[in-house]
Design a protein around this motif. Sequence first.
Motif, mmCIF file in Angstrom:
data_model
loop_
_atom_site.group_PDB
_atom_site.id
_atom_site.type_symbol
_atom_site.label_atom_id
_atom_site.label_comp_id
_atom_site.label_asym_id
_atom_site.label_seq_id
_atom_site.Cartn_x
_atom_site.Cartn_y
_atom_site.Cartn_z
ATOM 1 N N GLN A 1 6.652 -7.824 -13.822
ATOM 2 C CA GLN A 1 6.618 -6.836 -12.945
ATOM 3 C C GLN A 1 5.217 -6.925 -12.015
ATOM 4 O OE1 GLN A 1 6.696 -2.816 -14.484
ATOM 5 N NE2 GLN A 1 6.597 -1.754 -12.328
ATOM 6 N N VAL A 2 5.496 -7.010 -10.750
ATOM 7 C CA VAL A 2 4.361 -7.275 -9.859
ATOM 8 C C VAL A 2 3.819 -5.782 -9.390
ATOM 9 C CG1 VAL A 2 3.516 -8.025 -7.685
ATOM 10 C CG2 VAL A 2 4.844 -9.425 -9.112
ATOM 11 N N GLN A 3 2.562 -5.601 -9.407
ATOM 12 C CA GLN A 3 1.990 -4.479 -8.870
ATOM 13 C C GLN A 3 0.706 -4.724 -8.465
ATOM 14 O OE1 GLN A 3 1.346 -1.623 -11.954
ATOM 15 N NE2 GLN A 3 0.322 -2.759 -13.547
ATOM 16 N N LEU A 4 0.211 -3.704 -7.444
ATOM 17 C CA LEU A 4 -1.034 -3.739 -6.676
ATOM 18 C C LEU A 4 -1.837 -2.632 -6.974
ATOM 19 C CD1 LEU A 4 0.174 -4.560 -2.929
ATOM 20 C CD2 LEU A 4 -0.797 -6.092 -4.817
ATOM 21 N N VAL A 5 -2.911 -2.765 -7.788
ATOM 22 C CA VAL A 5 -3.751 -1.377 -8.201
ATOM 23 C C VAL A 5 -4.914 -1.424 -7.493
ATOM 24 C CG1 VAL A 5 -4.720 -0.510 -10.288
ATOM 25 C CG2 VAL A 5 -2.686 -1.771 -10.553
ATOM 26 N N GLU A 6 -5.161 -0.249 -6.852
ATOM 27 C CA GLU A 6 -6.259 0.141 -5.914
ATOM 28 C C GLU A 6 -7.504 1.108 -6.848
ATOM 29 O OE1 GLU A 6 -3.049 0.787 -2.341
ATOM 30 O OE2 GLU A 6 -3.483 1.693 -4.318
ATOM 31 N N SER A 7 -8.518 0.809 -6.170
ATOM 32 C CA SER A 7 -9.530 1.819 -6.836
ATOM 33 C C SER A 7 -10.700 1.711 -5.714
ATOM 34 C CB SER A 7 -10.163 0.964 -8.070
ATOM 35 O OG SER A 7 -10.563 -0.134 -7.861
ATOM 36 N N GLY A 8 -11.679 2.740 -5.882
ATOM 37 C CA GLY A 8 -12.814 2.775 -5.207
ATOM 38 C C GLY A 8 -12.768 4.037 -4.118
ATOM 39 N N GLY B 1 0.575 -0.832 -2.595
ATOM 40 C CA GLY B 1 -0.200 -0.027 -3.695
ATOM 41 C C GLY B 1 0.117 1.573 -3.943
ATOM 42 N N GLN B 2 -0.436 2.125 -4.683
ATOM 43 C CA GLN B 2 -0.067 3.701 -4.798
ATOM 44 C C GLN B 2 -1.002 4.423 -3.842
ATOM 45 O OE1 GLN B 2 -1.840 2.015 -7.007
ATOM 46 N NE2 GLN B 2 -3.779 3.240 -7.210
ATOM 47 N N GLY B 3 -2.023 4.000 -3.383
ATOM 48 C CA GLY B 3 -2.734 4.508 -2.331
ATOM 49 C C GLY B 3 -4.251 5.044 -3.249
ATOM 50 N N THR B 4 -5.369 5.090 -2.330
ATOM 51 C CA THR B 4 -6.628 5.664 -2.884
ATOM 52 C C THR B 4 -7.055 6.493 -1.840
ATOM 53 O OG1 THR B 4 -8.710 5.302 -3.889
ATOM 54 C CG2 THR B 4 -7.953 3.884 -2.441
ATOM 55 N N GLN B 5 -7.439 7.872 -2.144
ATOM 56 C CA GLN B 5 -7.852 8.735 -1.359
ATOM 57 C C GLN B 5 -9.427 8.677 -0.925
ATOM 58 O OE1 GLN B 5 -6.163 11.268 0.699
ATOM 59 N NE2 GLN B 5 -7.771 11.564 1.656
ATOM 60 N N LEU C 1 -13.539 -0.370 -1.500
ATOM 61 C CA LEU C 1 -12.071 -0.204 -2.139
ATOM 62 C C LEU C 1 -11.837 -1.802 -2.754
ATOM 63 C CD1 LEU C 1 -10.217 1.696 0.658
ATOM 64 C CD2 LEU C 1 -11.641 2.713 -1.242
ATOM 65 N N SER C 2 -10.869 -1.718 -3.943
ATOM 66 C CA SER C 2 -10.743 -2.693 -4.380
ATOM 67 C C SER C 2 -9.137 -2.752 -4.842
ATOM 68 C CB SER C 2 -11.268 -3.180 -5.723
ATOM 69 O OG SER C 2 -12.699 -3.218 -5.609
ATOM 70 N N CYS C 3 -8.522 -3.854 -4.527
ATOM 71 C CA CYS C 3 -7.014 -3.900 -4.938
ATOM 72 C C CYS C 3 -6.687 -5.245 -5.585
ATOM 73 C CB CYS C 3 -6.039 -3.776 -3.590
ATOM 74 S SG CYS C 3 -4.401 -3.956 -3.962
ATOM 75 N N GLU C 4 -6.273 -5.221 -6.782
ATOM 76 C CA GLU C 4 -5.890 -6.383 -7.461
ATOM 77 C C GLU C 4 -4.235 -6.642 -7.656
ATOM 78 O OE1 GLU C 4 -7.228 -6.566 -11.583
ATOM 79 O OE2 GLU C 4 -6.491 -8.592 -11.949
ATOM 80 N N ALA C 5 -3.875 -7.719 -7.370
ATOM 81 C CA ALA C 5 -2.143 -8.042 -7.612
ATOM 82 C C ALA C 5 -2.199 -8.454 -9.085
ATOM 83 C CB ALA C 5 -1.667 -9.022 -6.332
ATOM 84 N N SER C 6 -1.443 -8.134 -9.795
ATOM 85 C CA SER C 6 -0.968 -8.495 -11.208
ATOM 86 C C SER C 6 0.402 -8.819 -11.447
ATOM 87 C CB SER C 6 -1.579 -7.656 -12.400
ATOM 88 O OG SER C 6 -1.039 -6.377 -11.996
ATOM 89 N N GLY C 7 0.732 -9.748 -12.147
ATOM 90 C CA GLY C 7 2.001 -9.958 -12.467
ATOM 91 C C GLY C 7 2.425 -11.535 -12.353
#
Length: 121
Positions: free
Chosen positions: A1-8, A112-116, A20-26
């Motif tokens: 499963q591919v996902q994008l995970v944001e942070s920051g 990604g799910q978004g980061t505020q 902000l950071s975003c890593e693609a995994s899967g």
Amino acid sequence: QVQLVESGGGLVQAGGSLRLSCEASGSIFNVNPMAWYRQAPGNKRELVAAITSGGTTNYADSVKGRFTISRDNAKRTVYLQMNSLKPEDTARYYCNANILRVGVFNYDVYWGQGTQVTVSS
């Protein structure tokens, strides 16, 4: 499963900075391009910045000179350095990527799910 995970994301005063950071995994064969979009309440989602695997960048006029997009291809990660932040930069920021999965012949668009990000005056 591919996902994008944001942070920051977070809360910062006007004139401050966030990264902000975003890593693609899967099970991924290639990721190109990667981008950041943002959406404020009542507004359409808009492109903030994009970057290709070769390093070619594109910015919205409203952030030129203040934001810098970069990526680490080995880590499949994209960054958005945001300086001189303004209250009008307040929005939910979304990572976006065109991803070619292993064993698949077409690129698919992922979000990604978004980061505020909230900038106080």
